[in-house]
Design a protein around this motif. Structure first.
Motif, short mmCIF file in Angstrom:
data_model
loop_
_atom_site.label_atom_id
_atom_site.label_comp_id
_atom_site.label_asym_id
_atom_site.label_seq_id
_atom_site.Cartn_x
_atom_site.Cartn_y
_atom_site.Cartn_z
N GLN A 56 3.87 -5.41 5.04
CA GLN A 56 4.15 -4.45 3.96
C GLN A 56 3.69 -4.92 2.59
N ARG A 59 5.41 -5.56 -2.05
CA ARG A 59 6.27 -4.39 -2.34
C ARG A 59 7.33 -4.18 -1.26
N ARG A 63 12.11 -2.89 -1.07
CA ARG A 63 12.63 -1.62 -0.56
C ARG A 63 14.14 -1.65 -0.66
#
Length: 118
Positions: A56, A59, A63
């Motif tokens: 991912q 970033r 989350r």
């Protein structure tokens, strides 16, 4: 007026202490949750960070930081406000002499009461 300013300052401090610190540990909480969901894929903390970074990017670690920041900030604002109420209430019950003499116990009782009431 001075007491209101103090309560507002305490509330802002609580928001910074709770909201920002919990937001800062969001990446480790994310990896921990991933380890619980898929232990074969996320075998350890360090490998879990590596998997998230690989799949991912950077970033991916952040989350869920917005709900964490907002939720813990709201909780802190409520806890600080309620504890200030209890601090004043318990101080008024004992009177000025006891409020000064047993200040630490009053603080302990007020924060404990705030935790229980929320």
């Amino acid at each position: 007026m001075c007491l209101r300013m103090l309560s507002a300052a305490c509330t802002a401090g609580g928001i910074a202490a709770y909201g920002l610190t919990d937001m800062a540990v969001t990446p480790s909480a994310l990896v921990k949750c991933n380890m619980q969901i898929d232990p074969a894929k996320y075998q350890s903390i360090s490998s879990g960070f590596g998997v998230v970074l690989k799949e991912q990017g950077a970033r991916g670690f952040f989350r869920g930081w917005v709900p964490t920041l907002l939720g813990y900030s709201a909780l802190a604002a409520c806890k600080i406000g309620v504890s200030q109420f209890f601090k004043r209430y318990y101080s008024d019950i004992g009177g000025p002499e006891y409020a000064t003499r047993y200040q630490m116990l009053i603080y302990l009782a007020s924060f404990s009461s705030a935790d229980v009431s929320l």
